[in-house]
Enzyme design. Structure first.
Site, PDB file in Angstrom:
ATOM      1  N   CYS A  85       0.850  -1.182   0.000  1.00  0.00           N
ATOM      2  CA  CYS A  85       0.000   0.000   0.000  1.00  0.00           C
ATOM      3  C   CYS A  85       0.888   1.235   0.000  1.00  0.00           C
ATOM      4  O   CYS A  85       1.927   1.245   0.676  1.00  0.00           O
ATOM      5  CB  CYS A  85      -0.890  -0.015   1.252  1.00  0.00           C
ATOM      6  SG  CYS A  85      -2.010   1.383   1.373  1.00  0.00           S
ATOM      7  N   HIS A 126      -9.192  -4.131  -1.304  1.00  0.00           N
ATOM      8  CA  HIS A 126      -8.179  -3.367  -0.567  1.00  0.00           C
ATOM      9  C   HIS A 126      -8.701  -1.959  -0.278  1.00  0.00           C
ATOM     10  O   HIS A 126      -8.611  -1.470   0.849  1.00  0.00           O
ATOM     11  CB  HIS A 126      -6.882  -3.306  -1.400  1.00  0.00           C
ATOM     12  CG  HIS A 126      -5.786  -2.556  -0.745  1.00  0.00           C
ATOM     13  ND1 HIS A 126      -4.740  -3.181  -0.102  1.00  0.00           N
ATOM     14  CD2 HIS A 126      -5.550  -1.226  -0.653  1.00  0.00           C
ATOM     15  CE1 HIS A 126      -3.906  -2.259   0.376  1.00  0.00           C
ATOM     16  NE2 HIS A 126      -4.379  -1.064   0.048  1.00  0.00           N
ATOM     17  N   GLU A 127      -9.275  -1.311  -1.293  1.00  0.00           N
ATOM     18  CA  GLU A 127      -9.776   0.052  -1.119  1.00  0.00           C
ATOM     19  C   GLU A 127     -11.018   0.080  -0.226  1.00  0.00           C
ATOM     20  O   GLU A 127     -11.187   1.005   0.575  1.00  0.00           O
ATOM     21  CB  GLU A 127     -10.045   0.712  -2.472  1.00  0.00           C
ATOM     22  CG  GLU A 127      -8.869   0.738  -3.427  1.00  0.00           C
ATOM     23  CD  GLU A 127      -7.539   1.162  -2.817  1.00  0.00           C
ATOM     24  OE1 GLU A 127      -7.521   1.940  -1.830  1.00  0.00           O
ATOM     25  OE2 GLU A 127      -6.492   0.719  -3.320  1.00  0.00           O
ATOM     26  N   HIS A 130      -9.941   0.172   3.272  1.00  0.00           N
ATOM     27  CA  HIS A 130      -9.533   1.523   3.688  1.00  0.00           C
ATOM     28  C   HIS A 130     -10.734   2.323   4.195  1.00  0.00           C
ATOM     29  O   HIS A 130     -10.627   3.056   5.196  1.00  0.00           O
ATOM     30  CB  HIS A 130      -8.877   2.284   2.535  1.00  0.00           C
ATOM     31  CG  HIS A 130      -7.410   2.092   2.435  1.00  0.00           C
ATOM     32  ND1 HIS A 130      -6.519   2.583   3.371  1.00  0.00           N
ATOM     33  CD2 HIS A 130      -6.663   1.482   1.487  1.00  0.00           C
ATOM     34  CE1 HIS A 130      -5.283   2.277   3.015  1.00  0.00           C
ATOM     35  NE2 HIS A 130      -5.340   1.597   1.869  1.00  0.00           N
TER      36      HIS A 130
END
Length: 136
Positions: A85, A126-127, A130
């Protein structure tokens, strides 16, 4: 506008707030910032550039996709992997799913659903993490 990548884990560890039509400008900042990091980045969440809003951008290879208020609606075929990241140093192990479906609003504020597989699905997960304050 190209924004600085946030590396503050306290800030990144907070859940993001729902986006509204007034937040549409964030899409351009995400696009500009992704473009400037294209050699090492395939997706960004708004909190990575300083906005605590539920907005992400993912590279689909030939085009980038911005999603406002994305929500994971289904997932299948789990696998273990390692990811990196821009906000962190090194790689970390994580669990992902090979196929996901996500509902979101596009830049015209229309509701859409997309099914993603393999690498685009991994980027999106992954996003999405976040936005929940989950850091790999």
């Amino acid at each position: 506008m190209i924004k600085t990548i946030i590396k503050d884990t306290f800030f990144l560890g907070q859940s993001s707030q729902r986006a509204s039509k007034e937040d549409l400008y964030i899409a351009q900042d995400l696009q500009d910032t992704l473009d400037s990091h294209r050699e090492s980045c395939v997706g960004l969440a708004a909190n990575m550039i300083g906005y605590q809003k539920r907005v992400i951008i993912i590279s689909m290879g030939f085009v980038d996709l911005v999603m406002f208020n994305p929500e994971l609606v289904s997932k299948s075929a789990p696998f273990d992997t390692e990811e990196s990241c821009l906000s962190l140093t090194g790689t970390r192990p994580t669990k992902r799913y090979r196929q996901i479906s996500v509902t979101y609003r596009d830049s015209n504020w229309m509701t859409k659903t997309i099914t993603l597989r393999d690498f685009p699905a991994q980027i999106c997960q992954h996003e999405l993490d976040h936005l929940e304050g989950i850091i790999i």
